[in-house]
Scaffold this motif. Sequence first.
Motif, PDB file in Angstrom:
ATOM      1  N   UNK A   1     -63.968 -78.804-117.596  1.00 29.63           N
ATOM      2  CA  UNK A   1     -64.655 -79.246-116.389  1.00 29.63           C
ATOM      3  C   UNK A   1     -63.976 -78.635-115.171  1.00 29.63           C
ATOM      4  N   UNK A   2     -64.708 -78.578-114.061  1.00 29.50           N
ATOM      5  CA  UNK A   2     -64.141 -78.032-112.831  1.00 29.50           C
ATOM      6  C   UNK A   2     -62.895 -78.821-112.441  1.00 29.50           C
ATOM      7  N   UNK A   3     -61.809 -78.108-112.157  1.00 32.05           N
ATOM      8  CA  UNK A   3     -60.552 -78.753-111.794  1.00 32.05           C
ATOM      9  C   UNK A   3     -59.660 -79.081-112.972  1.00 32.05           C
ATOM     10  N   UNK A   4     -60.167 -78.989-114.177  1.00 30.60           N
ATOM     11  CA  UNK A   4     -59.357 -79.298-115.361  1.00 30.60           C
ATOM     12  C   UNK A   4     -58.378 -78.163-115.626  1.00 30.60           C
ATOM     13  N   UNK A   5     -57.174 -78.522-116.095  1.00 34.05           N
ATOM     14  CA  UNK A   5     -56.141 -77.514-116.352  1.00 34.05           C
ATOM     15  C   UNK A   5     -55.736 -77.535-117.817  1.00 34.05           C
ATOM     16  N   UNK A   6     -55.188 -76.421-118.264  1.00 38.19           N
ATOM     17  CA  UNK A   6     -54.660 -76.304-119.620  1.00 38.19           C
ATOM     18  C   UNK A   6     -53.402 -75.465-119.589  1.00 38.19           C
ATOM     19  N   UNK A   7     -52.320 -76.010-120.175  1.00 32.68           N
ATOM     20  CA  UNK A   7     -51.053 -75.297-120.259  1.00 32.68           C
ATOM     21  C   UNK A   7     -50.990 -74.555-121.589  1.00 32.68           C
ATOM     22  N   UNK A   8     -50.899 -73.253-121.526  1.00 30.47           N
ATOM     23  CA  UNK A   8     -50.790 -72.453-122.744  1.00 30.47           C
ATOM     24  C   UNK A   8     -49.439 -72.757-123.391  1.00 30.47           C
ATOM     25  N   UNK A   9     -49.421 -73.207-124.658  1.00 29.04           N
ATOM     26  CA  UNK A   9     -48.150 -73.565-125.293  1.00 29.04           C
ATOM     27  C   UNK A   9     -47.161 -72.402-125.275  1.00 29.04           C
ATOM     28  N   UNK A  10     -45.937 -72.715-124.903  1.00 29.95           N
ATOM     29  CA  UNK A  10     -44.897 -71.693-124.889  1.00 29.95           C
ATOM     30  C   UNK A  10     -44.586 -71.202-126.298  1.00 29.95           C
ATOM     31  N   UNK A  11     -44.903 -72.058-127.279  1.00 26.68           N
ATOM     32  CA  UNK A  11     -44.599 -71.676-128.663  1.00 26.68           C
ATOM     33  C   UNK A  11     -45.703 -70.857-129.305  1.00 26.68           C
ATOM     34  N   UNK A  12     -46.842 -70.696-128.617  1.00 29.12           N
ATOM     35  CA  UNK A  12     -47.953 -69.942-129.188  1.00 29.12           C
ATOM     36  C   UNK A  12     -47.577 -68.470-129.301  1.00 29.12           C
ATOM     37  N   UNK A  13     -47.839 -67.876-130.460  1.00 24.62           N
ATOM     38  CA  UNK A  13     -47.495 -66.477-130.700  1.00 24.62           C
ATOM     39  C   UNK A  13     -48.642 -65.586-130.228  1.00 24.62           C
ATOM     40  N   UNK A  14     -48.375 -64.785-129.181  1.00 28.58           N
ATOM     41  CA  UNK A  14     -49.344 -63.840-128.633  1.00 28.58           C
ATOM     42  C   UNK A  14     -50.698 -64.509-128.389  1.00 28.58           C
ATOM     43  N   UNK A  15     -50.774 -65.533-127.523  1.00 26.54           N
ATOM     44  CA  UNK A  15     -52.045 -66.196-127.258  1.00 26.54           C
ATOM     45  C   UNK A  15     -53.030 -65.251-126.590  1.00 26.54           C
ATOM     46  N   UNK A  16     -54.309 -65.316-127.003  1.00 20.71           N
ATOM     47  CA  UNK A  16     -55.352 -64.465-126.458  1.00 20.71           C
ATOM     48  C   UNK A  16     -56.576 -65.307-126.169  1.00 20.71           C
ATOM     49  N   UNK A  17     -57.402 -64.867-125.203  1.00 24.28           N
ATOM     50  CA  UNK A  17     -58.499 -65.688-124.705  1.00 24.28           C
ATOM     51  C   UNK A  17     -59.834 -64.999-124.906  1.00 24.28           C
ATOM     52  N   UNK A  18     -60.872 -65.847-125.125  1.00 22.26           N
ATOM     53  CA  UNK A  18     -62.252 -65.404-125.161  1.00 22.26           C
ATOM     54  C   UNK A  18     -63.030 -66.327-124.237  1.00 22.26           C
ATOM     55  N   UNK A  19     -63.767 -65.753-123.256  1.00 22.80           N
ATOM     56  CA  UNK A  19     -64.580 -66.561-122.355  1.00 22.80           C
ATOM     57  C   UNK A  19     -65.661 -65.684-121.760  1.00 22.80           C
ATOM     58  N   UNK A  20     -66.764 -66.312-121.349  1.00 24.69           N
ATOM     59  CA  UNK A  20     -67.850 -65.572-120.724  1.00 24.69           C
ATOM     60  C   UNK A  20     -67.779 -65.585-119.213  1.00 24.69           C
ATOM     61  N   UNK A  21     -66.794 -66.271-118.637  1.00 29.10           N
ATOM     62  CA  UNK A  21     -66.642 -66.346-117.171  1.00 29.10           C
ATOM     63  C   UNK A  21     -65.173 -66.169-116.818  1.00 29.10           C
ATOM     64  N   UNK A  22     -64.715 -64.924-116.880  1.00 27.09           N
ATOM     65  CA  UNK A  22     -63.307 -64.666-116.583  1.00 27.09           C
ATOM     66  C   UNK A  22     -62.958 -65.059-115.155  1.00 27.09           C
ATOM     67  N   UNK A  23     -63.953 -64.927-114.232  1.00 28.23           N
ATOM     68  CA  UNK A  23     -63.686 -65.222-112.839  1.00 28.23           C
ATOM     69  C   UNK A  23     -63.658 -66.711-112.546  1.00 28.23           C
ATOM     70  N   UNK A  24     -64.030 -67.534-113.526  1.00 31.44           N
ATOM     71  CA  UNK A  24     -64.081 -68.985-113.310  1.00 31.44           C
ATOM     72  C   UNK A  24     -62.740 -69.641-113.606  1.00 31.44           C
ATOM     73  N   UNK A  25     -61.727 -68.852-113.912  1.00 35.60           N
ATOM     74  CA  UNK A  25     -60.423 -69.396-114.261  1.00 35.60           C
ATOM     75  C   UNK A  25     -59.369 -68.935-113.259  1.00 35.60           C
ATOM     76  N   UNK A  26     -58.600 -69.890-112.763  1.00 34.23           N
ATOM     77  CA  UNK A  26     -57.421 -69.588-111.957  1.00 34.23           C
ATOM     78  C   UNK A  26     -56.219 -69.558-112.898  1.00 34.23           C
ATOM     79  N   UNK A  27     -55.401 -68.502-112.821  1.00 40.79           N
ATOM     80  CA  UNK A  27     -54.278 -68.325-113.729  1.00 40.79           C
ATOM     81  C   UNK A  27     -52.982 -68.329-112.917  1.00 40.79           C
TER      82      UNK A  27
END
Length: 280
Positions: free
Chosen positions: A200-226
């Motif tokens: 949802x708009x304003x929702x955040x997600x912390x990429x786990x530090x333990x994740x090995x080479x995390x990669x993303x798939x999305x149809x709205x790359x511009x809709x994410x603040x990193x």
Amino acid sequence: MVDGETPEQGLFPMSVGERLRAAREAAGLDLNDVSTRTRIPLRHLAAIEKSNYAELPSQTYALGFAKSYARAIGMDEIALATDLRIELGRTQPGARDANVYEPADPSRVPPRLLAWTAALVALIIIVGYGVWRGGYFDGSDVVTPVPVAETQAQPAAIAARPAPVAAATGPGQVVLTAIVPVWLRITDAAKTTVFQKEMAAGETYQVPLTASDPRILTGRADALKVTIDGREVAPLGGAKTTIRDVGISAAALNARVGASTLPSGTAASAVADLRSPVQH
């Protein structure tokens, strides 16, 4: 024997077994017929006719079998049982029978198939109740497979999945913030899904530090603040751009061209651009 006396009333009266055998023969029956009617084994019927009660399990069985035998050939079972008690008392003084257990009446015994069917139904009910109590069908642990999609529309089952536990923060912590509602999926080096849902708009997600080479798939790359440790980095893609298999670890983001810190207010400008109509 005096005229008018029955065999039971003579000087040497017939035993209970002899009387049963005589009545059976008079009725034109053999021991197999009596065994079929009473369900008493042939060896026990033969022992009764010979007054050999030692071959029976006990006097209780002797009385019960004899009464069933008498009933099957039309004799007075009560009178015969009384005579048999007297006869047993003479052969085994001091023996007492508190209860008489008779074999079941064949007409009252349910068919074996019916008994097995009832037992099977009872077992199914017990097992079903145990499964229900165990919560195996409550659906809480069922994960609906989600097809790969490149648009914002996703199955409702994705939103119903429980949100993952937030990973511990630390140096190099990457945080994704949804500027507008956006679907994304994050996998690790083993192609295992680490996170997947429509944020949802304003929702955040912390990429786990333990994740090995995390990669993303999305149809709205511009809709994410990193951000990396609170420092905002360049967007992952242009407006309404679909990206897949893009690394989002701190190292991968820092290695990207243009990953330098963005001026303050960039995220706010991005929100305005996403929500404002397109100018021609």
